[in-house]
Design a protein around this motif. Structure first.
Motif, PDB file in Angstrom:
ATOM      1  N   GLY A   1       0.801  -1.207   0.000  1.00 51.30           N
ATOM      2  CA  GLY A   1       0.000   0.000   0.000  1.00 51.30           C
ATOM      3  C   GLY A   1       0.838   1.264   0.000  1.00 51.30           C
ATOM      4  N   LEU A   2       0.155   2.394  -0.053  1.00 49.68           N
ATOM      5  CA  LEU A   2       0.777   3.710  -0.059  1.00 49.68           C
ATOM      6  C   LEU A   2       0.194   4.550   1.064  1.00 49.68           C
ATOM      7  CD1 LEU A   2       0.610   4.452  -3.904  1.00 49.68           C
ATOM      8  CD2 LEU A   2       2.593   3.616  -2.623  1.00 49.68           C
ATOM      9  N   ARG A   3       0.991   5.510   1.552  1.00 51.57           N
ATOM     10  CA  ARG A   3       0.528   6.419   2.592  1.00 51.57           C
ATOM     11  C   ARG A   3       1.100   7.806   2.333  1.00 51.57           C
ATOM     12  NH1 ARG A   3       4.016   7.048   7.092  1.00 51.57           N
ATOM     13  NH2 ARG A   3       2.187   7.351   8.396  1.00 51.57           N
ATOM     14  N   ALA A   4       0.319   8.830   2.675  1.00 50.22           N
ATOM     15  CA  ALA A   4       0.758  10.212   2.476  1.00 50.22           C
ATOM     16  C   ALA A   4      -0.104  11.121   3.328  1.00 50.22           C
ATOM     17  CB  ALA A   4       0.650  10.616   1.005  1.00 50.22           C
ATOM     18  N   GLY A   5       0.439  12.315   3.642  1.00 45.07           N
ATOM     19  CA  GLY A   5      -0.355  13.240   4.417  1.00 45.07           C
ATOM     20  C   GLY A   5       0.432  14.411   4.954  1.00 45.07           C
ATOM     21  N   LEU A   6      -0.150  15.046   5.950  1.00 48.87           N
ATOM     22  CA  LEU A   6       0.403  16.250   6.564  1.00 48.87           C
ATOM     23  C   LEU A   6       1.355  15.875   7.686  1.00 48.87           C
ATOM     24  CD1 LEU A   6       0.374  19.377   7.088  1.00 48.87           C
ATOM     25  CD2 LEU A   6      -1.574  18.947   8.611  1.00 48.87           C
ATOM     26  N   SER A   7       2.525  16.508   7.684  1.00 51.98           N
ATOM     27  CA  SER A   7       3.507  16.346   8.747  1.00 51.98           C
ATOM     28  C   SER A   7       3.591  17.634   9.547  1.00 51.98           C
ATOM     29  CB  SER A   7       4.880  15.996   8.149  1.00 51.98           C
ATOM     30  OG  SER A   7       5.908  16.125   9.114  1.00 51.98           O
ATOM     31  N   LEU A   8       3.330  17.554  10.847  1.00 48.44           N
ATOM     32  CA  LEU A   8       3.463  18.696  11.753  1.00 48.44           C
ATOM     33  C   LEU A   8       4.568  18.370  12.746  1.00 48.44           C
ATOM     34  CD1 LEU A   8      -0.277  19.511  12.509  1.00 48.44           C
ATOM     35  CD2 LEU A   8       1.285  20.875  11.129  1.00 48.44           C
ATOM     36  N   SER A   9       5.635  19.159  12.742  1.00 43.61           N
ATOM     37  CA  SER A   9       6.783  18.788  13.558  1.00 43.61           C
ATOM     38  C   SER A   9       7.410  19.995  14.227  1.00 43.61           C
ATOM     39  CB  SER A   9       7.831  18.074  12.693  1.00 43.61           C
ATOM     40  OG  SER A   9       8.244  18.899  11.622  1.00 43.61           O
ATOM     41  N   THR A  10       8.149  19.694  15.297  1.00 49.82           N
ATOM     42  CA  THR A  10       8.945  20.699  15.974  1.00 49.82           C
ATOM     43  C   THR A  10      10.143  20.002  16.590  1.00 49.82           C
ATOM     44  OG1 THR A  10       8.889  22.563  17.530  1.00 49.82           O
ATOM     45  CG2 THR A  10       7.776  20.545  18.201  1.00 49.82           C
ATOM     46  N   ILE A  11      11.034  20.772  17.180  1.00 49.23           N
ATOM     47  CA  ILE A  11      12.175  20.234  17.907  1.00 49.23           C
ATOM     48  C   ILE A  11      11.983  20.610  19.366  1.00 49.23           C
ATOM     49  CG2 ILE A  11      14.688  20.272  18.171  1.00 49.23           C
ATOM     50  CD1 ILE A  11      14.867  20.949  15.199  1.00 49.23           C
ATOM     51  N   SER A  12      12.018  19.631  20.230  1.00 46.30           N
ATOM     52  CA  SER A  12      11.671  19.852  21.636  1.00 46.30           C
ATOM     53  C   SER A  12      12.593  20.863  22.298  1.00 46.30           C
ATOM     54  CB  SER A  12      11.734  18.525  22.401  1.00 46.30           C
ATOM     55  OG  SER A  12      13.067  18.062  22.490  1.00 46.30           O
ATOM     56  N   GLU A  13      12.031  21.565  23.267  1.00 50.94           N
ATOM     57  CA  GLU A  13      12.742  22.536  24.099  1.00 50.94           C
ATOM     58  C   GLU A  13      13.209  23.786  23.345  1.00 50.94           C
ATOM     59  OE1 GLU A  13      12.676  22.048  27.247  1.00 50.94           O
ATOM     60  OE2 GLU A  13      11.895  20.029  27.069  1.00 50.94           O
ATOM     61  N   THR A  14      12.721  23.995  22.128  1.00 44.26           N
ATOM     62  CA  THR A  14      13.098  25.202  21.397  1.00 44.26           C
ATOM     63  C   THR A  14      12.064  26.309  21.545  1.00 44.26           C
ATOM     64  OG1 THR A  14      12.035  24.407  19.366  1.00 44.26           O
ATOM     65  CG2 THR A  14      14.376  23.885  19.660  1.00 44.26           C
TER      66      THR A  14
ATOM     67  N   PHE B   1      14.966  29.860  25.839  1.00 47.13           N
ATOM     68  CA  PHE B   1      16.117  29.152  26.388  1.00 47.13           C
ATOM     69  C   PHE B   1      16.052  27.685  25.977  1.00 47.13           C
ATOM     70  CE2 PHE B   1      18.331  26.744  29.670  1.00 47.13           C
ATOM     71  CZ  PHE B   1      19.549  27.388  29.690  1.00 47.13           C
ATOM     72  N   PHE B   2      17.145  27.175  25.438  1.00 45.42           N
ATOM     73  CA  PHE B   2      17.204  25.788  24.991  1.00 45.42           C
ATOM     74  C   PHE B   2      17.811  24.916  26.081  1.00 45.42           C
ATOM     75  CE2 PHE B   2      17.536  26.442  20.112  1.00 45.42           C
ATOM     76  CZ  PHE B   2      16.414  27.217  20.156  1.00 45.42           C
ATOM     77  N   SER B   3      17.294  23.704  26.205  1.00 38.66           N
ATOM     78  CA  SER B   3      17.970  22.716  27.030  1.00 38.66           C
ATOM     79  C   SER B   3      19.031  22.018  26.173  1.00 38.66           C
ATOM     80  CB  SER B   3      16.971  21.692  27.559  1.00 38.66           C
ATOM     81  OG  SER B   3      16.612  20.780  26.536  1.00 38.66           O
ATOM     82  N   ASP B   4      19.754  21.087  26.771  1.00 44.08           N
ATOM     83  CA  ASP B   4      20.812  20.385  26.044  1.00 44.08           C
ATOM     84  C   ASP B   4      20.294  19.179  25.282  1.00 44.08           C
ATOM     85  OD1 ASP B   4      22.761  22.138  26.890  1.00 44.08           O
ATOM     86  OD2 ASP B   4      23.166  21.010  28.728  1.00 44.08           O
ATOM     87  N   TYR B   5      19.002  18.863  25.414  1.00 47.60           N
ATOM     88  CA  TYR B   5      18.433  17.702  24.731  1.00 47.60           C
ATOM     89  C   TYR B   5      17.284  18.169  23.849  1.00 47.60           C
ATOM     90  CZ  TYR B   5      16.109  13.204  24.048  1.00 47.60           C
ATOM     91  OH  TYR B   5      15.524  12.099  23.493  1.00 47.60           O
ATOM     92  N   ASN B   6      17.522  18.208  22.550  1.00 45.81           N
ATOM     93  CA  ASN B   6      16.540  18.709  21.580  1.00 45.81           C
ATOM     94  C   ASN B   6      16.221  17.603  20.581  1.00 45.81           C
ATOM     95  OD1 ASN B   6      18.783  21.245  21.916  1.00 45.81           O
ATOM     96  ND2 ASN B   6      16.699  21.615  22.573  1.00 45.81           N
ATOM     97  N   SER B   7      15.067  16.994  20.725  1.00 43.96           N
ATOM     98  CA  SER B   7      14.699  15.837  19.911  1.00 43.96           C
ATOM     99  C   SER B   7      13.547  16.169  18.968  1.00 43.96           C
ATOM    100  CB  SER B   7      14.313  14.662  20.806  1.00 43.96           C
ATOM    101  OG  SER B   7      13.220  15.010  21.626  1.00 43.96           O
ATOM    102  N   ASN B   8      13.422  15.358  17.927  1.00 43.43           N
ATOM    103  CA  ASN B   8      12.347  15.526  16.951  1.00 43.43           C
ATOM    104  C   ASN B   8      10.997  15.131  17.546  1.00 43.43           C
ATOM    105  OD1 ASN B   8      13.612  16.412  14.454  1.00 43.43           O
ATOM    106  ND2 ASN B   8      14.640  14.423  14.430  1.00 43.43           N
TER     107      ASN B   8
END
Length: 206
Positions: A28-41, A185-192
């Protein structure tokens, strides 16, 4: 002892035959909207898209294993960076839209309930394809995916997923706010961090 061994071998043989009779494969196939950020930013979510293909291995009526390959655009919008401009000898703040593109290879477990409802979860390896980060902590990412889906008899489906990266992807020494205002202020751990809302289509293979 010989009879016990023979009985065990026959049991295993017939169990494998029965399992093979139940197993089906559906691409099958899949597609759509991606909403993302980087944590602690403390930044805005970045709207973009994802697209990919999958193969659903139906091991039973209620369980399937789904390997998939997706192209997904992630990142974070309106990320603030406070730095000292040596040319003007002043503190400056710039706002940047960060973009990271991955080839995401996932192995999704699917638990099926009722008429088409599914609970999905599993790991994904995200291989970096492109980005506009000035400095990064790592090229690739390892993520955990979970979500809900509904599949209609026609093969058309709808899904919503949450995908959380496990690695620190952003170099906080560069994207760092050193002012007294802690809003950025950013922390030292910035994840997707990523949300996916989209559609799927499964092909009926005879």
């Amino acid at each position: 002892m010989y009879k016990k061994k023979l009985a065990f071998v026959l049991f295993v043989f017939f169990a494998i035959v029965k399992l093979q009779a139940q197993v089906t494969f559906t691409p099958g196939l899949r597609a759509g909207l991606s909403l993302s950020t980087i944590s602690e930013t403390h930044a805005d979510y970045k709207p973009d898209f994802y697209v990919g293909g999958f193969g659903e291995i139906n091991l039973s009526k209620r369980y399937a294993l789904q390997p998939e390959i997706n192209y997904i655009r992630q990142g974070s919008n309106n990320v603030a960076r406070n730095f000292f401009d040596s040319n003007t000898q002043t503190e400056r703040v710039v706002y940047q839209d960060l973009q990271i593109s991955y080839l995401s290879i996932g192995l999704i477990n699917k638990l099926k309930f009722g008429q088409g409802f599914q609970v999905q979860f599993g790991p994904a390896l995200d291989v970096l394809l492109d980005d506009n980060l000035a400095f990064r902590k790592t090229n690739n990412d390892l993520s955990f995916v979970t979500g809900l889906a509904y599949k209609m008899p026609s093969g058309l489906g709808f899904e919503i997923r949450f995908k959380k990266g496990l690695y620190d992807v952003l170099d906080s020494d560069y994207y760092y706010n050193n002012s007294n205002n802690n809003d950025y202020f950013f922390s030292d751990y910035n994840s997707n961090v990523n949300f996916q809302i989209g559609v799927t289509y499964s092909f009926n293979v005879k």
